[in-house]
Design a protein around this motif. Sequence first.
Motif, PDB file in Angstrom:
ATOM      1  N   HIS A  11       0.841  -1.194   0.000  1.00 26.23           N
ATOM      2  CA  HIS A  11       0.000   0.000   0.000  1.00 26.23           C
ATOM      3  C   HIS A  11       0.879   1.249   0.000  1.00 26.23           C
ATOM      4  N   PHE A  12       0.313   2.360  -0.448  1.00 25.99           N
ATOM      5  CA  PHE A  12       1.022   3.635  -0.480  1.00 25.99           C
ATOM      6  C   PHE A  12       1.167   4.235   0.914  1.00 25.99           C
ATOM      7  N   CYS A  24       2.395  10.388 -10.169  1.00 28.21           N
ATOM      8  CA  CYS A  24       1.691   9.116 -10.318  1.00 28.21           C
ATOM      9  C   CYS A  24       1.368   8.818 -11.777  1.00 28.21           C
ATOM     10  N   VAL A  29      -2.680   2.373 -13.401  1.00 31.78           N
ATOM     11  CA  VAL A  29      -2.593   2.725 -11.984  1.00 31.78           C
ATOM     12  C   VAL A  29      -3.926   3.305 -11.507  1.00 31.78           C
ATOM     13  N   VAL A  30      -4.335   4.436 -12.079  1.00 35.64           N
ATOM     14  CA  VAL A  30      -5.616   5.017 -11.655  1.00 35.64           C
ATOM     15  C   VAL A  30      -6.775   4.576 -12.550  1.00 35.64           C
ATOM     16  N   ASP A  39      -9.270   1.918  -5.433  1.00 30.76           N
ATOM     17  CA  ASP A  39      -8.314   1.907  -4.323  1.00 30.76           C
ATOM     18  C   ASP A  39      -7.187   2.913  -4.557  1.00 30.76           C
ATOM     19  N   ALA A  40      -6.680   2.963  -5.794  1.00 28.40           N
ATOM     20  CA  ALA A  40      -5.609   3.911  -6.104  1.00 28.40           C
ATOM     21  C   ALA A  40      -6.110   5.345  -5.998  1.00 28.40           C
ATOM     22  N   CYS A  41      -7.298   5.595  -6.521  1.00 34.02           N
ATOM     23  CA  CYS A  41      -7.862   6.949  -6.449  1.00 34.02           C
ATOM     24  C   CYS A  41      -8.085   7.371  -5.004  1.00 34.02           C
TER      25      CYS A  41
END
Length: 225
Positions: A11-12, A24, A29-30, A39-41
């Motif tokens: 996780h980030f 990013c 990814v997004v 989840d990325a957003c």
Amino acid sequence: MPVVLPPFIAHFAPLAGNYDVALCDVWGVVHNGVVAAPDACDALTRFRERGGTVVLITNAPRPGERVARTILDRLGVPPAAYDGIISSGDVTRALIAARAGARVFHIGPERDLPLFDGLAAPMAPLERADYVVCSGLLDDTVETPRDYEDLVARMRARALPMVCANPDVVVERGDTLVYCAGAIADLYAAAGGEVVYAGKPYRPIYEQALRLAEAARGQRVEHHR
């Protein structure tokens, strides 16, 4: 000597507190070309809520603002997830502007023509062009780089420099891999052609992204942050 691999971070969040700015990637990814990755957003939105700045970097061969309006909004990427976006199209436009008045032969679909809006870049057939801008395949749903071998040979015979507006070779579109401009550019480079690659992973797009982050924060960004 054994190679020590960095730890895998799931996780980030464990890293986020160490940084003021996140650069990013976008596709993969997004979003995956079909739908946003929630989840990325959400991770990027929470990073911004805690004072971080997010600049999206994409190899889309169109101006970044247009990508945000026509792609990110449509796929459901929330504006709260980022402060700005820089595209390989933005870098390409700067390269085209530096060649103001020179005749350009464009390889790519009609949807990429906004790349040239407002610029002194008269279109010309290959035989009269001064340089080439490659933004993609004409129809990436059916074509492959091999369909461009004859065109590459003709460009090479004229020693035309090429600007590659999307260095990606392939991307995922949903569950399908499609070829990008980078595949044609690599073919041209392998034939001895001169290629300037706009976008990731080359330095100019990151420099432009950091300038955007500094404008958003109103102060200089320390690169280690």
